[in-house]
Design an enzyme around this catalytic site. Structure first.
Site, PDB file in Angstrom:
ATOM      1  N   LEU A  78      -5.710 -23.025  -4.305  1.00 34.91           N
ATOM      2  CA  LEU A  78      -6.112 -24.624  -4.194  1.00 34.91           C
ATOM      3  C   LEU A  78      -7.564 -24.741  -4.089  1.00 34.91           C
ATOM      4  O   LEU A  78      -8.038 -25.576  -4.340  1.00 34.91           O
ATOM      5  CB  LEU A  78      -5.411 -24.999  -3.049  1.00 34.91           C
ATOM      6  CG  LEU A  78      -4.061 -25.385  -3.019  1.00 34.91           C
ATOM      7  CD1 LEU A  78      -3.499 -26.253  -1.580  1.00 34.91           C
ATOM      8  CD2 LEU A  78      -3.404 -26.079  -4.146  1.00 34.91           C
ATOM      9  N   GLY A  79      -8.051 -23.736  -3.485  1.00 31.32           N
ATOM     10  CA  GLY A  79      -9.748 -23.757  -3.652  1.00 31.32           C
ATOM     11  C   GLY A  79     -10.050 -24.411  -2.194  1.00 31.32           C
ATOM     12  O   GLY A  79     -11.172 -25.096  -1.978  1.00 31.32           O
ATOM     13  N   GLY A  97       4.728   6.950   9.321  1.00 31.84           N
ATOM     14  CA  GLY A  97       5.746   6.640   8.327  1.00 31.84           C
ATOM     15  C   GLY A  97       6.586   5.209   8.662  1.00 31.84           C
ATOM     16  O   GLY A  97       7.550   5.024   8.107  1.00 31.84           O
ATOM     17  N   ASN A  98       5.926   4.395   9.684  1.00 29.12           N
ATOM     18  CA  ASN A  98       6.552   3.070   9.928  1.00 29.12           C
ATOM     19  C   ASN A  98       6.232   2.050   8.782  1.00 29.12           C
ATOM     20  O   ASN A  98       6.747   1.216   8.625  1.00 29.12           O
ATOM     21  CB  ASN A  98       6.059   2.615  11.180  1.00 29.12           C
ATOM     22  CG  ASN A  98       6.752   3.400  12.548  1.00 29.12           C
ATOM     23  OD1 ASN A  98       6.466   4.424  12.944  1.00 29.12           O
ATOM     24  ND2 ASN A  98       7.826   2.854  12.653  1.00 29.12           N
ATOM     25  N   SER A  99       4.969   2.347   8.421  1.00 26.26           N
ATOM     26  CA  SER A  99       4.187   1.451   7.210  1.00 26.26           C
ATOM     27  C   SER A  99       5.282   0.984   6.195  1.00 26.26           C
ATOM     28  O   SER A  99       6.061   1.710   5.607  1.00 26.26           O
ATOM     29  CB  SER A  99       3.218   1.972   6.438  1.00 26.26           C
ATOM     30  OG  SER A  99       1.979   1.977   7.174  1.00 26.26           O
ATOM     31  N   ASP A 106      -0.106  -7.475   1.232  1.00 27.62           N
ATOM     32  CA  ASP A 106       0.572  -6.197   1.530  1.00 27.62           C
ATOM     33  C   ASP A 106       2.289  -6.146   1.412  1.00 27.62           C
ATOM     34  O   ASP A 106       2.577  -5.578   2.446  1.00 27.62           O
ATOM     35  CB  ASP A 106      -0.081  -5.617   2.758  1.00 27.62           C
ATOM     36  CG  ASP A 106      -0.012  -4.162   2.740  1.00 27.62           C
ATOM     37  OD1 ASP A 106       0.079  -3.629   1.461  1.00 27.62           O
ATOM     38  OD2 ASP A 106       0.277  -3.511   3.783  1.00 27.62           O
ATOM     39  N   HIS A 117       0.885  -1.187   0.113  1.00 29.06           N
ATOM     40  CA  HIS A 117       0.054  -0.036   0.011  1.00 29.06           C
ATOM     41  C   HIS A 117       0.745   1.021  -0.084  1.00 29.06           C
ATOM     42  O   HIS A 117       0.506   2.232  -0.320  1.00 29.06           O
ATOM     43  CB  HIS A 117      -1.098  -0.023   1.241  1.00 29.06           C
ATOM     44  CG  HIS A 117      -0.295   0.259   2.440  1.00 29.06           C
ATOM     45  ND1 HIS A 117       0.078  -0.639   3.337  1.00 29.06           N
ATOM     46  CD2 HIS A 117      -0.031   1.449   3.130  1.00 29.06           C
ATOM     47  CE1 HIS A 117       0.627  -0.166   4.294  1.00 29.06           C
ATOM     48  NE2 HIS A 117       0.607   1.070   4.275  1.00 29.06           N
TER      49      HIS A 117
END
Length: 298
Positions: A206-207, A151-153, A82, A52
């Site tokens: 895989l489902g 700012g840590n993301s 992410d 993100h």
């Protein structure tokens, strides 16, 4: 305990990530939005960050703590967990990973907004949290009470040895002191997947849907094991169904690796990409082996 020496060493490998994105303003006119996040070196110019942080970015710049900068190319992304892998001209020391993490363990969230160290201390509150990603899929995360700043993301969540146990991914703005990180196990499986698929991430499908077993669930349903993951649903016409996996099966191993949670299963499948995997399954009291070849999703 003084963590300054650990923070100082780890911070050398943590970077600021600056982005420019094309967006629409309140009048639906094109405008440029600037973003800020963190990342860290995994060696040879490669940097891990959160998806993100760089999503839809047209320009990405990476700045080290010492002020060295480089344009960054997006090598691979895994929006479902992410994660993103960038390539830069920066030669920074790779941080070490640790897949071992326990509830109550001390951790530090480290970011680098424009070279200014952002460090918060806390503990691991949960290793088995599941939240919903913006894409609607389950996101397996570590939960920590270490304060997570914007700012840590994309920056590392480290243990007291300076090893990365997760990648900071999100915070709940209305809940005081709750932060999340993608576990190192998923970061490493992402990197292995990219390596196996010639620099591209391929999401294997895989489902099946599973839940983690414990003694309470096993006793209630009179199951033959209290460890592994229980298959609660199998999509028809999926690779899993065609291979013979059925609702009620208990998956205990994948490619020789013990499976104790959904996280273990996702990581084990993810790292192999589209290669055939072998599962050890308990069906009642019978132990069987099933081979299944995932197909790409999306």
């Amino acid at each position: 305990m003084d963590y300054s020496s650990i923070v100082e060493e780890v911070s050398k490998s943590v970077v600021t990530i600056l982005t420019k994105q094309l967006t629409l303003d309140e009048f639906l006119m094109p405008s440029i939005a600037e973003g800020l996040g963190s990342g860290f070196s995994v060696g040879n110019g490669f940097v891990i960050t959160s998806y993100h942080v760089i999503q839809n970015s047209r320009n990405i710049a990476v700045v080290s703590k010492d002020g060295f900068s480089s344009e960054a190319d997006v090598i691979a992304v895994n929006p479902f967990n992410d994660l993103a892998l960038l390539y830069t001209n920066l030669n920074l020391k790779a941080l070490k990973f640790s897949e071992k993490v326990k509830v109550g363990e001390g951790v530090l969230a480290i970011g680098s907004p424009l070279g200014l160290d952002s460090v918060t201390l806390g503990i691991i509150s949960s290793v088995d949290r599941t939240i919903q990603s913006p894409l609607g899929n389950p996101l397996y995360v570590l939960q920590t009470d270490a304060a997570v700043n914007p700012g840590n993301s994309g920056g590392p969540l480290i243990n007291t040895k300076g090893e990365v146990v997760g990648v900071v991914t999100a915070m709940i703005p209305y809940a005081q002191g709750i932060g999340f990180a993608i576990p190192s196990k998923l970061v490493l499986s992402f990197l292995k997947n990219v390596e196996r698929n010639n620099g591209k991430y391929v999401r294997p499908y895989l489902g099946i849907r599973v839940i983690k077993l414990n003694k309470a669930i096993s006793t209630y349903f009179n199951l033959s094991s209290d460890s592994g993951v229980l298959v609660v649903a199998v999509d028809e016409d999926s690779p899993a169904y065609e291979a013979g996996i059925r609702r009620g099966d208990i998956i205990t191993e994948v490619n020789g690796k013990k499976i104790e949670s959904q996280l273990d299963l996702v990581a084990s499948i993810d790292e192999t990409g589209l290669e055939e995997i072998e599962m050890k399954i308990l069906r009642g009291k019978d132990k069987i082996s099933i081979k299944v070849a995932p197909v790409p999703l999306g």
